[in-house]
Each structure stands twice: as structure tokens, then as C-alpha cells.
Design a protein around this motif. Structure first.
Motif, PDB file in Angstrom:
ATOM      1  N   GLN A  44       0.788  -1.399   0.098  1.00 28.77           N
ATOM      2  CA  GLN A  44      -0.086   0.342  -0.190  1.00 28.77           C
ATOM      3  C   GLN A  44       0.734   0.883  -0.448  1.00 28.77           C
ATOM      4  O   GLN A  44       0.459   1.746  -0.973  1.00 28.77           O
ATOM      5  N   GLU A  45       1.593   1.121   0.796  1.00 29.64           N
ATOM      6  CA  GLU A  45       2.755   2.194   0.665  1.00 29.64           C
ATOM      7  C   GLU A  45       3.646   2.252  -0.878  1.00 29.64           C
ATOM      8  O   GLU A  45       3.741   3.340  -1.489  1.00 29.64           O
ATOM      9  N   GLU A  46       3.904   1.877  -1.373  1.00 30.78           N
ATOM     10  CA  GLU A  46       4.554   1.724  -2.726  1.00 30.78           C
ATOM     11  C   GLU A  46       3.427   2.369  -3.640  1.00 30.78           C
ATOM     12  O   GLU A  46       3.527   3.119  -4.822  1.00 30.78           O
ATOM     13  N   GLN A  47       2.799   1.423  -3.526  1.00 25.80           N
ATOM     14  CA  GLN A  47       1.340   2.077  -4.938  1.00 25.80           C
ATOM     15  C   GLN A  47       1.175   3.648  -4.208  1.00 25.80           C
ATOM     16  O   GLN A  47       0.503   4.234  -5.364  1.00 25.80           O
ATOM     17  N   SER A  48       0.771   4.515  -3.279  1.00 25.63           N
ATOM     18  CA  SER A  48       0.238   6.054  -2.643  1.00 25.63           C
ATOM     19  C   SER A  48       2.732   6.757  -3.657  1.00 25.63           C
ATOM     20  O   SER A  48       1.870   7.929  -3.864  1.00 25.63           O
ATOM     21  N   PHE A  49       3.169   6.331  -3.988  1.00 20.24           N
ATOM     22  CA  PHE A  49       3.896   7.052  -4.762  1.00 20.24           C
ATOM     23  C   PHE A  49       4.428   5.591  -6.129  1.00 20.24           C
ATOM     24  O   PHE A  49       4.953   6.704  -7.290  1.00 20.24           O
ATOM     25  N   VAL A  50       3.781   5.271  -6.262  1.00 25.46           N
ATOM     26  CA  VAL A  50       4.041   4.661  -7.942  1.00 25.46           C
ATOM     27  C   VAL A  50       3.031   4.732  -8.832  1.00 25.46           C
ATOM     28  O   VAL A  50       1.653   4.487  -8.135  1.00 25.46           O
ATOM     29  N   ASP A  51       3.131   4.737 -10.203  1.00 24.02           N
ATOM     30  CA  ASP A  51       2.417   5.349 -11.191  1.00 24.02           C
ATOM     31  C   ASP A  51       1.771   4.443 -11.274  1.00 24.02           C
ATOM     32  O   ASP A  51       2.846   3.349 -12.963  1.00 24.02           O
ATOM     33  N   LEU A  52       0.446   3.447 -10.994  1.00 24.81           N
ATOM     34  CA  LEU A  52       0.020   2.590 -11.113  1.00 24.81           C
ATOM     35  C   LEU A  52      -0.420   2.675 -13.052  1.00 24.81           C
ATOM     36  O   LEU A  52      -0.699   1.141 -12.894  1.00 24.81           O
ATOM     37  N   LYS A  53      -1.267   3.400 -13.841  1.00 23.79           N
ATOM     38  CA  LYS A  53      -1.161   3.516 -15.202  1.00 23.79           C
ATOM     39  C   LYS A  53       0.279   3.337 -15.570  1.00 23.79           C
ATOM     40  O   LYS A  53      -0.398   2.502 -16.872  1.00 23.79           O
ATOM     41  N   ARG A  54       1.287   4.124 -15.337  1.00 21.65           N
ATOM     42  CA  ARG A  54       2.839   3.886 -16.080  1.00 21.65           C
ATOM     43  C   ARG A  54       3.365   2.952 -15.776  1.00 21.65           C
ATOM     44  O   ARG A  54       3.698   2.293 -17.261  1.00 21.65           O
ATOM     45  N   ALA A  55       3.189   2.181 -14.606  1.00 17.38           N
ATOM     46  CA  ALA A  55       3.954   1.315 -14.410  1.00 17.38           C
ATOM     47  C   ALA A  55       3.879  -0.313 -15.609  1.00 17.38           C
ATOM     48  O   ALA A  55       4.807  -0.725 -16.039  1.00 17.38           O
ATOM     49  N   PRO A  56       2.944  -0.425 -15.484  1.00 15.14           N
ATOM     50  CA  PRO A  56       2.701  -1.372 -16.769  1.00 15.14           C
ATOM     51  C   PRO A  56       3.028  -1.590 -17.907  1.00 15.14           C
ATOM     52  O   PRO A  56       3.048  -2.277 -18.446  1.00 15.14           O
ATOM     53  N   ASN A  57       3.032  -0.084 -18.932  1.00 17.13           N
ATOM     54  CA  ASN A  57       3.432   0.077 -19.742  1.00 17.13           C
ATOM     55  C   ASN A  57       5.373   0.379 -20.053  1.00 17.13           C
ATOM     56  O   ASN A  57       5.842  -0.106 -20.763  1.00 17.13           O
ATOM     57  N   GLU A  58       5.270   0.614 -18.663  1.00 15.01           N
ATOM     58  CA  GLU A  58       6.957   0.937 -18.691  1.00 15.01           C
ATOM     59  C   GLU A  58       7.514   1.006 -17.312  1.00 15.01           C
ATOM     60  O   GLU A  58       6.932   1.336 -16.038  1.00 15.01           O
ATOM     61  N   ILE A  59       8.610  -0.332 -17.669  1.00 13.31           N
ATOM     62  CA  ILE A  59       9.133  -1.176 -16.302  1.00 13.31           C
ATOM     63  C   ILE A  59       9.342   0.473 -14.942  1.00 13.31           C
ATOM     64  O   ILE A  59      10.504   0.823 -15.382  1.00 13.31           O
ATOM     65  N   ALA A  60       9.040   0.156 -13.653  1.00 18.08           N
ATOM     66  CA  ALA A  60       9.639   1.273 -12.963  1.00 18.08           C
ATOM     67  C   ALA A  60      10.477   0.267 -11.669  1.00 18.08           C
ATOM     68  O   ALA A  60      10.453  -0.438 -11.614  1.00 18.08           O
ATOM     69  N   LEU A  61      11.819   1.729 -12.005  1.00 21.57           N
ATOM     70  CA  LEU A  61      12.454   1.376 -10.320  1.00 21.57           C
ATOM     71  C   LEU A  61      12.724   1.679  -9.276  1.00 21.57           C
ATOM     72  O   LEU A  61      12.828   3.445  -9.761  1.00 21.57           O
ATOM     73  N   VAL A  62      12.278   1.265  -8.591  1.00 22.78           N
ATOM     74  CA  VAL A  62      11.948   2.148  -7.092  1.00 22.78           C
ATOM     75  C   VAL A  62      13.120   2.451  -6.551  1.00 22.78           C
ATOM     76  O   VAL A  62      14.377   1.357  -5.994  1.00 22.78           O
ATOM     77  N   ASP A  63      13.760   3.665  -6.356  1.00 24.48           N
ATOM     78  CA  ASP A  63      14.629   3.749  -4.917  1.00 24.48           C
ATOM     79  C   ASP A  63      14.308   3.650  -3.574  1.00 24.48           C
ATOM     80  O   ASP A  63      13.288   4.598  -3.049  1.00 24.48           O
ATOM     81  N   ASN A  64      14.904   2.604  -3.032  1.00 25.12           N
ATOM     82  CA  ASN A  64      14.046   2.152  -1.882  1.00 25.12           C
ATOM     83  C   ASN A  64      14.730   3.305  -0.269  1.00 25.12           C
ATOM     84  O   ASN A  64      13.652   3.332   0.128  1.00 25.12           O
ATOM     85  N   LYS A  65      15.352   4.112  -0.555  1.00 23.82           N
ATOM     86  CA  LYS A  65      15.878   5.241   0.144  1.00 23.82           C
ATOM     87  C   LYS A  65      15.294   6.580  -0.063  1.00 23.82           C
ATOM     88  O   LYS A  65      14.600   6.460   0.902  1.00 23.82           O
ATOM     89  N   THR A  66      14.349   7.531  -1.253  1.00 26.11           N
ATOM     90  CA  THR A  66      14.090   8.517  -1.836  1.00 26.11           C
ATOM     91  C   THR A  66      12.319   8.083  -1.923  1.00 26.11           C
ATOM     92  O   THR A  66      11.773   9.174  -1.913  1.00 26.11           O
ATOM     93  N   LYS A  67      12.209   7.040  -1.883  1.00 26.21           N
ATOM     94  CA  LYS A  67      10.843   6.455  -2.755  1.00 26.21           C
ATOM     95  C   LYS A  67      10.824   7.556  -4.367  1.00 26.21           C
ATOM     96  O   LYS A  67       9.575   8.070  -4.480  1.00 26.21           O
ATOM     97  N   THR A  68      11.144   7.209  -4.639  1.00 30.45           N
ATOM     98  CA  THR A  68      11.460   8.368  -6.196  1.00 30.45           C
ATOM     99  C   THR A  68      11.231   6.990  -6.964  1.00 30.45           C
ATOM    100  O   THR A  68      11.827   5.859  -7.122  1.00 30.45           O
ATOM    101  N   VAL A  69      10.754   7.244  -8.167  1.00 33.34           N
ATOM    102  CA  VAL A  69      11.097   5.929  -9.795  1.00 33.34           C
ATOM    103  C   VAL A  69      10.756   6.820 -10.807  1.00 33.34           C
ATOM    104  O   VAL A  69      10.777   7.651 -10.810  1.00 33.34           O
ATOM    105  N   THR A  70      11.783   5.738 -11.767  1.00 30.62           N
ATOM    106  CA  THR A  70      12.415   5.860 -13.128  1.00 30.62           C
ATOM    107  C   THR A  70      11.295   5.295 -13.703  1.00 30.62           C
ATOM    108  O   THR A  70      11.337   3.887 -13.451  1.00 30.62           O
ATOM    109  N   TYR A  71      11.571   5.510 -14.660  1.00 30.71           N
ATOM    110  CA  TYR A  71      10.393   4.308 -15.393  1.00 30.71           C
ATOM    111  C   TYR A  71      11.072   4.214 -17.284  1.00 30.71           C
ATOM    112  O   TYR A  71      11.583   4.970 -17.078  1.00 30.71           O
TER     113      TYR A  71
END
Length: 273
Positions: A44-71
């Protein structure tokens, strides 16, 4: 191999291709042991900052420290580039990055069609890419082109068959899509287009299997039994894969029989030219 730590790739567990290359990143040491995670297992925490519409189209790389995402392609560049900085420098050059982005989208939007797998329907989160008409038609066109070229070359190796042409092979390859689609007219257009894509993936696969013999024939005079035998094995593999995909796609099994019927009709047509 330098390890990119505290980074997690969210992969599509229903995609054999995605599972393969993310596992490769971990086993090669590019990512640490926690470097991959199924998209379907997002907290649930990850779902709050991961773009759930974008991630299925573009693989998401989560930075576990900063809680930022690259796609998308940038995620792969970041992972590979950490171990190979030169590759990252080249990949981030604007024209090259643009081409890589388009290539990534081409594969990502078509991945369920290139290598389909059985989806786990019990998962609340489904990592299914959007149905992108542009990339779907580009893929079908690409597969159709390769199939036409390879069959043009291979047909000329088979004895007692009228001399072929690029146009004839194109008509036969495209005609298969039209013929099979006639038996799906009651279904929605996405289902028909998706099946057409799978159909051309099988044709592309068959063409690639024929390439070694086609290439070898340019240097060695191959015996006819080898050429015909290889072609027969290729058709069998294609039929088995078509049967599997029809089952995965939950489509009528009579499509397997019409698939064979079309080839019989095509053979009669060729022999009577």
C-alpha cells in the motif's frame, strides 16, 4: 560487476520475457538480492508513490531510500549504466535515447503478444500494458514484412513449386490474417487484432526457424529431403505454438483447424498457378 543497491525493478510476473531479464540483472550482480519485485505484490505504501497507470507500460525502478521512481528505458539505462558507464553515456544522447525509447515501447506494448503467459487472475493488481493500436499495427507490419521476405527466399528452395514473388508471399501471409479473422467476427475488434498479432508472431517465429537453412543454402547445395524435412518440422512447431496460444487467449479451438485449412488452400492455390 558493480551492484546498484537499494533499487527494485517492478516486473510483470505474467511476462516470461520480463521475468527472464530481471532475474538476469540480479544473478549477474547488477542489482542486489532485493532488486526485483512483482508489480502485483506492491504494498500500500509503494502504491502511494508508484504511478499505477504508467508502471504496467514502462517498467518501474524504485529507489527504496528516496521513494522516487524511474520508468521505462530510463530504468534499464540506470541499471545497466551503473555497471557500464559508457553505455549510459551513449544511451542518453538525445537521438539514441529517442530511438531506444521507441524500441522499448514497441516491445513493452506488445510483450503479452510476443511471449504470452497465463495470467494469475487472483492478483488484485494486474501488470497489463495498455492496448496500443499504433504499436500493435507496427508489430504486425514488422512481422508480416520479415515473414514475406523469408518465405520468398525459402519457397525458391522447394522443388516442383512454381516460381514465387514477393507479392505472392505477401498476399499469402496477409491472407492468413483475413481468413482467420472471418471466424472471429462476433468478437470485439481488440480480440481480433490481438489474435492477429499472435498469429503473426507465430509466422515470425517460423520464419526465424527457416533462416539457418536459407542462409546455409547460399553456400552449400542442400539435399531436398533436408529442406522439406526442416520445413515440415517448422510447420509442426508453429501448429503446436498456435494451439498453445489459442488456449492461453481462451479462444475457440476450431481456429487451429482453420489455421491448417488455410495452409491447405494456399498450397492448392500455389500448385495450380
Amino acid at each position: 560487476m558493480k551492484t546498484l543497491e537499494n533499487q527494485t525493478l517492478l516486473y510483470d510476473e505474467d511476462c516470461p520475457l520480463c521475468s527472464l531479464y530481471t532475474t538476469g540483472f540480479v544473478k549477474s550482480g547488477m542489482l542486489d538480492e532485493n532488486g526485483r519485485k512483482s508489480y502485483c505484490q506492491l504494498s500500500q505504501e509503494e502504491q502511494s508513490f508508484v504511478d499505477l497507470k504508467r508502471a504496467p507500460n514502462e517498467i518501474a525502478l524504485v529507489d527504496n531510500k528516496t521513494k522516487t521512481v524511474t520508468y521505462g528505458i530510463d530504468s534499464l539505462i540506470k541499471v545497466i549504466g551503473f555497471s557500464f558507464p559508457l553505455i549510459e553515456k551513449i544511451a542518453t544522447i538525445k537521438p539514441i535515447h529517442f530511438i531506444l525509447t521507441k524500441m522499448y515501447s514497441f516491445v513493452s506494448y506488445n510483450r503479452k503478444m510476443i511471449i504470452p503467459g497465463n495470467a494469475k487472475t487472483e492478483n488484485k493488481l494486474q501488470c497489463t500494458p495498455d492496448f496500443n493500436y499504433k504499436y500493435r499495427f507496427i508489430f504486425i507490419g514488422f512481422a508480416l514484412t520479415i515473414t514475406t521476405i523469408v518465405l520468398f527466399g525459402f519457397s525458391n528452395l522447394i522443388p516442383n513449386v512454381p516460381k514465387t514473388s514477393i507479392l505472392r508471399e505477401f498476399i499469402l501471409a496477409f491472407g492468413q490474417i483475413v481468413f482467420q479473422s472471418l471466424f472471429l467476427l462476433k468478437m470485439d475488434k481488440k480480440t481480433i487484432i490481438n489474435y492477429a498479432g499472435n498469429l503473426m508472431t507465430i509466422s515470425l517465429m517460423g520464419s526465424l526457424i527457416l533462416v539457418p537453412i536459407l542462409t546455409l543454402s547460399q553456400f552449400v547445395n542442400l539435399p531436398q529431403f533436408l529442406i522439406l524435412g526442416w520445413f515440415g518440422i517448422t510447420v509442426f512447431i508453429m501448429f503446436a505454438e498456435h494451439f498453445r496460444r489459442v488456449k492461453v487467449l481462451q479462444l475457440p479451438f476450431y481456429l487451429c483447424f482453420t489455421w491448417v485449412l488455410y495452409r491447405i488452400i494456399a498450397l492448392v492455390f500455389i500448385l495450380n498457378l
